[in-house]
Design an enzyme around this catalytic site. Structure first.
Site, PDB file in Angstrom:
ATOM      1  N   ARG A   1      -1.328  -9.052  -4.091  1.00  0.00           N
ATOM      2  CA  ARG A   1      -2.260 -10.186  -4.018  1.00  0.00           C
ATOM      3  C   ARG A   1      -2.479 -10.782  -5.406  1.00  0.00           C
ATOM      4  O   ARG A   1      -2.604 -10.051  -6.395  1.00  0.00           O
ATOM      5  CB  ARG A   1      -3.609  -9.744  -3.459  1.00  0.00           C
TER       6      ARG A   1
ATOM      7  N   ASN B   1     -14.949 -11.734   0.570  1.00  0.00           N
ATOM      8  CA  ASN B   1     -14.501 -12.088   1.922  1.00  0.00           C
ATOM      9  C   ASN B   1     -15.585 -11.927   2.992  1.00  0.00           C
ATOM     10  O   ASN B   1     -15.329 -12.173   4.175  1.00  0.00           O
ATOM     11  CB  ASN B   1     -13.269 -11.267   2.293  1.00  0.00           C
TER      12      ASN B   1
ATOM     13  N   SER C   1      -8.886  -4.878  12.276  1.00  0.00           N
ATOM     14  CA  SER C   1      -9.758  -5.874  11.646  1.00  0.00           C
ATOM     15  C   SER C   1      -9.191  -7.288  11.736  1.00  0.00           C
ATOM     16  O   SER C   1      -8.979  -7.808  12.821  1.00  0.00           O
ATOM     17  CB  SER C   1      -9.970  -5.428  10.194  1.00  0.00           C
TER      18      SER C   1
ATOM     19  N   ASP D   1     -14.874 -11.577  11.624  1.00  0.00           N
ATOM     20  CA  ASP D   1     -13.460 -11.192  11.659  1.00  0.00           C
ATOM     21  C   ASP D   1     -13.202 -10.402  12.951  1.00  0.00           C
ATOM     22  O   ASP D   1     -14.093 -10.261  13.794  1.00  0.00           O
ATOM     23  CB  ASP D   1     -13.046 -10.421  10.393  1.00  0.00           C
TER      24      ASP D   1
ATOM     25  N   ARG E   1      -3.064  -7.390  -7.819  1.00  0.00           N
ATOM     26  CA  ARG E   1      -3.182  -5.985  -7.408  1.00  0.00           C
ATOM     27  C   ARG E   1      -2.376  -5.782  -6.118  1.00  0.00           C
ATOM     28  O   ARG E   1      -2.211  -6.726  -5.338  1.00  0.00           O
ATOM     29  CB  ARG E   1      -4.657  -5.600  -7.184  1.00  0.00           C
ATOM     30  N   PRO E   2      -1.891  -4.550  -5.917  1.00  0.00           N
ATOM     31  CA  PRO E   2      -1.188  -4.308  -4.655  1.00  0.00           C
ATOM     32  C   PRO E   2      -2.203  -4.230  -3.520  1.00  0.00           C
ATOM     33  O   PRO E   2      -3.257  -3.610  -3.683  1.00  0.00           O
ATOM     34  CB  PRO E   2      -0.522  -2.940  -4.878  1.00  0.00           C
ATOM     35  N   SER E   3      -1.906  -4.870  -2.400  1.00  0.00           N
ATOM     36  CA  SER E   3      -2.807  -4.792  -1.255  1.00  0.00           C
ATOM     37  C   SER E   3      -2.823  -3.367  -0.710  1.00  0.00           C
ATOM     38  O   SER E   3      -1.822  -2.663  -0.776  1.00  0.00           O
ATOM     39  CB  SER E   3      -2.332  -5.754  -0.166  1.00  0.00           C
ATOM     40  N   GLY E   4      -3.951  -2.962  -0.164  1.00  0.00           N
ATOM     41  CA  GLY E   4      -4.032  -1.657   0.489  1.00  0.00           C
ATOM     42  C   GLY E   4      -3.856  -1.769   1.992  1.00  0.00           C
ATOM     43  O   GLY E   4      -3.869  -0.761   2.692  1.00  0.00           O
TER      44      GLY E   4
END
Ligand code: NG1
Ligand code: ZN
Length: 545
Positions: free
Chosen positions: A508, A373, A65, A277, A499-502
């Site tokens: 983040r 986004n 991505s 993107d 939050r933790p990015s996945g």
């Protein structure tokens, strides 16, 4: 057990580096391409098992991505074109992390757990983006599929949403469309041309759009699609991959996070521009005003435009179908307020990741879902589609209602309901602006975004952060949420969460407030709280500049 002998032999050609552990994250596996060969082979195996289990065609997309060019990734697509289920994400992680000698055992565990009949036929559709590593990696997927006796069909270069579309077409016996690129272009462009007939006086300016292809697959596919659009949309394609690097200083993620136009496009004041993107499942719009100020129209503005349009058509058609908008915690506070208070639509907030939005949107007659986004689409329930369709053929319907129903029907055909799709979303937005006679400035003025800032913080282990309430509150580590609450209180109209990015090894941070200075300061202060309370590594976070 001949089949497993073949798996053992082939897997030796795609060996797993001992000790390497990767997770099926927000959007599949994603990391530096050098670490992915064994993952791809194993996802080929898993896709074959999923195909046996569901007695359907399964998709495997090779892409990372919006990540930089040196990364790559893989995600599985379920029969109706949706993301694979959580149980199978767990199988994916287990299979990916089994050491070389334990692979067949891990495979057997899944076969037993899912009671899979190994004599079932296997079809797997494979697509890839333009990354240099994608070719070899998609070959590894094919090796995995064939080592279980399956049939892998390689579509070559595709956008992610095109592959979702193909899988859905195949498994609905082509009711959704024809499972070819031409089938995709024809379905969407015909619907678009039908819709633009309701806006007969479009000027050349209105038909003209600047597109930033992120130097990726979306640019190639846009070029292929252009003839099908019969000049109803005239695209100036930039960052088309002919020289620049994928996602580098361009593309939807860069524009959204940096809040500025991409390199490689000279924007005239008032000109409408959009960015895809790297795998063309996200889109954002923007323009520069006459004072040189940048205006971003992100997923929230897109959701507002589309839900307003759909609500108007439903009223005109006399259909009492419920429209809801699904967002994440990243949805701008102004958009949520506008949707709930002015538009009176139901707004649902869910965890980050398209799969969560998609599932929530399925609960409504019409579910419009967008991440801020720019990743999103619209889902119509079967019942809603049937009622719209009935109205178009009902002899007792008056002309106004019939015309609204026909517009709704063409709108449904233009939307890729399997997943967010930059090309389909772009055509829908262009059609809505045309039909409603809106300029991009008027669309932008529907509401004013609260200034916001997104930052990343590096920590030793991002899993120490646990969240609740659709990720809006941190429950661990101790003291972090209290610290955030105290910081938020210092500013007006403020909100912040972490939050933790996945998809990346970072935490983040998001903050919004009444001014950009406040949003920047709050994001910075929250970053420092994360750094101190959640095991920050490297230098202390700096303020965004
Ligand atoms: P993570 O890295 O989990 O924040 C990012 C996006 C998601 C989603 C995934 C998949 C943000 C804040 N996060 O996830 O919305 O698009 O990538 O591509 O934009
Ligand atoms: Zn994407």
């Amino acid at each position: 057990m001949d089949q497993f002998e073949k798996v053992s032999q082939c897997s030796a050609l795609h060996p797993k580096p001992a000790g390497l552990v990767l997770q099926y994250g927000t959007s599949g596996f994603r990391t530096n391409a050098k670490e992915l060969d064994h993952i791809m082979f194993r996802m080929g195996l898993l896709a074959a098992l999923r195909s046996m289990k569901t007695e359907s065609t399964i998709g495997v997309m090779v892409t990372a991505s919006h990540n930089p060019e040196e990364d790559n990734g893989v995600k599985l697509i379920d029969p109706m074109g949706e993301m694979v289920t959580p149980e199978w994400e767990e199988h994916a992680t287990r299979l990916a992390n089994a050491e070389q000698e334990a692979l067949v055992m891990a495979l057997n565990d899944i076969i037993k757990m899912e009671a899979i009949n190994l004599s079932q036929d296997v079809t797997v559709f494979i697509g890839k983006d333009t990354r240099p590593s994608s070719k070899a990696l998609s070959q590894a997927v094919l090796d995995g599929v064939s080592s279980l006796g399956g049939h892998g069909y390689d579509y070559g270069l595709l956008t992610t949403p095109q592959l979702h579309f193909m899988v859905c077409c195949k498994n609905t016996q082509y009711r959704y469309g024809t499972a070819t690129e031409e089938g995709y272009y024809k379905k969407l462009s015909q619907a678009f041309i039908q819709l633009t007939k309701h806006a007969p006086n479009r000027t050349d300016d209105q038909k003209h759009l600047l597109v930033d292809g992120a130097n990726g697959i979306g640019a190639l596919k846009m070029r292929e699609m252009e003839p099908f659009l019969q000049k109803e949309l005239q695209v100036s394609l930039h960052n088309d991959g002919s020289h620049g690097k994928l996602n580098f200083l361009c593309g939807a993620d860069y524009v959204k996070v940096q809040q500025k136009p991409p390199e490689g496009i000279a924007l005239n004041a008032g000109e409408r521009c959009c960015s895809f993107d790297g795998d063309a499942d996200r889109i954002v719009y923007y323009f520069i005003d006459s004072a040189g100020q940048f205006h971003l129209l992100d997923g929230d503005k897109i959701a507002t435009l589309i839900s307003t349009y759909l609500k108007q058509l439903l009223t005109q058609a006399g259909l009492d179908l419920q429209v809801a908008v699904v967002q994440t915690a990243y949805g701008n506070g102004s958009s949520t307020r506008y949707l709930e208070e002015t538009m009176k639509v139901t707004v649902r907030c869910v965890k980050t990741g398209v799969k969560h939005l998609h599932r929530a949107a399925q609960e409504f007659d019409i579910g419009v879902y967008f991440e801020a986004n720019g990743h999103g689409t619209v889902l119509f329930s079967k019942g809603a589609e049937e009622r719209i369709q009935q109205l178009t053929v009902d002899p007792n319907t008056n002309d106004e209602k019939k015309s609204a129903a026909v517009l709704l029907e063409n709108t449904i055909n233009l939307i890729n309901q399997t997943v967010g799709d930059a090309i389909s979303d772009m055509l829908l937005i262009e059609a809505v602006l045309a039909i409603q006679g809106l300029t991009v400035q008027q669309w932008d003025a529907i509401y004013t975004d609260l200034p916001n800032r997104q930052l990343k913080v590096k920590v030793a282990d991002r899993c120490v952060i646990d969240t609740t309430d659709a990720e809006r509150r941190a429950v661990s580590p101790t003291g972090l949420q209290d610290a955030i609450d105290m910081l938020v209180k210092k500013y007006q109209k403020s909100r912040a969460f972490v939050r933790p990015s996945g998809t990346e090894d970072v935490v983040r941070v998001y903050a919004e407030a009444d001014t950009q200075e406040s949003a920047d300061a709050l994001a910075h202060e929250v970053s420092i709280a994360v750094y101190k309370l959640a095991g920050g590594v490297g230098e202390e976070p700096k303020q965004f500049h």
